[in-house]
Scaffold this motif. Structure first.
Motif: not given
Length: 264
Positions: A170-175, A178-181, A202-205, A207-212
């Motif tokens: 992915a090229v950035d946090g937003k993409e 979307q990929t994680l979802a 850091w923010e992406l990490a 959010l990702a850990r909350k989802a997974r």
């Protein structure tokens, strides 16, 4: 001599950007550009490149300056203190060498200029020296690589795939979100810390850990860890792979991240 002048110009610009002092880092690495990246930068051919990165911890180049940085005679310095030819000369030399140059800046963190020059493999008739091979750890897990620089992203993806991993990019946090979802299973998030787009690594990490919660995370950055920590981009002592990195370093840190305990 032209390469020496280019690096000196970048170092002097970095010095001027750090009015109250700071850290200047000059680093080198190998990088690969594939056909997908060639589509993003049509003027640069696919192949192997040598990367020279000059990073400072200054205030960060404003966007309006970034947009005109390579223009001849454009300068933000006082009259008599700069000709405005430094970056344009760097740009001219790199283009004459069939290379590429990128500037990435982050307000409060600094600026990184990367020069990509085509790699030339020297042929020699002499017998190869006996070199002890470095053991590179491999795996088969799924890794999500998040990196805005196409050259660095291509290098990370190709390195991980050659080690046996299944790689999504992915090229950035937003993409990445979307990929994680959408992706059914991802074992490791390997993300740059400082990225455009409104969501840093850091923010992406988080959010990702909350989802997974079971997913492991490995961070990477060309900025010094203390600089990132001071600006709230990452916690002091967090595991981070410093750019530029070698394939063996990437392989080792990925295995360590995958073997780490799930954060509570």
């Amino acid at each position: 001599m032209q390469l020496e002048s280019a690096i000196l110009n970048l170092a002097l610009n970095a010095q001027d950007a750090m009015v109250s002092g700071g850290r200047l880092t000059i680093s080198t690495a190998n990088a690969s550009l594939d056909v997908g990246d060639h589509n993003t930068h049509p003027d640069v051919g696919p192949g192997e490149y040598i990367v020279i990165a000059v990073t400072d911890t200054g205030s960060g180049m404003p966007r309006r300056v970034l947009e005109r940085a390579f223009e001849p005679f454009f300068t933000t310095k006082e009259v008599g203190k700069g000709s405005g030819l430094g970056l344009s000369m760097v740009y001219g030399f790199v283009k004459q060498s069939n290379g590429h140059v990128t500037i990435y800046r982050e307000p409060g963190l600094g600026t990184t200029v990367r020069i990509y020059l085509p790699a030339v493999l020297a042929k020699t008739q002499s017998a190869p020296l006996a070199v002890e091979k470095e053991v590179v750890q491999s795996g088969s897990e799924t890794v999500l690589v998040v990196e805005d620089d196409p050259f660095v992203r291509s290098y990370a993806v190709m390195s991980l795939e050659s080690l046996g991993y299944r790689v999504i990019s992915a090229v950035d946090g937003k993409e990445a979100l979307q990929t994680l979802a959408a992706a059914p299973h991802i074992d490791l998030l390997f993300t740059d810390v400082v990225m455009p787009g409104g969501v840093n690594g850091w923010e992406l990490a988080g959010l990702a850990r909350k989802a997974r919660p079971e997913m492991r995370v490995l961070l990477t950055s060309g900025y010094a860890l203390e600089t990132l920590a001071a600006n709230g981009h990452v916690q002091q002592g967090a595991p981070i792979l410093e750019k530029p990195y070698r394939k063996a370093e990437l392989a080792r840190l990925v295995r360590e991240a995958l073997a780490a305990a799930v954060p509570v």
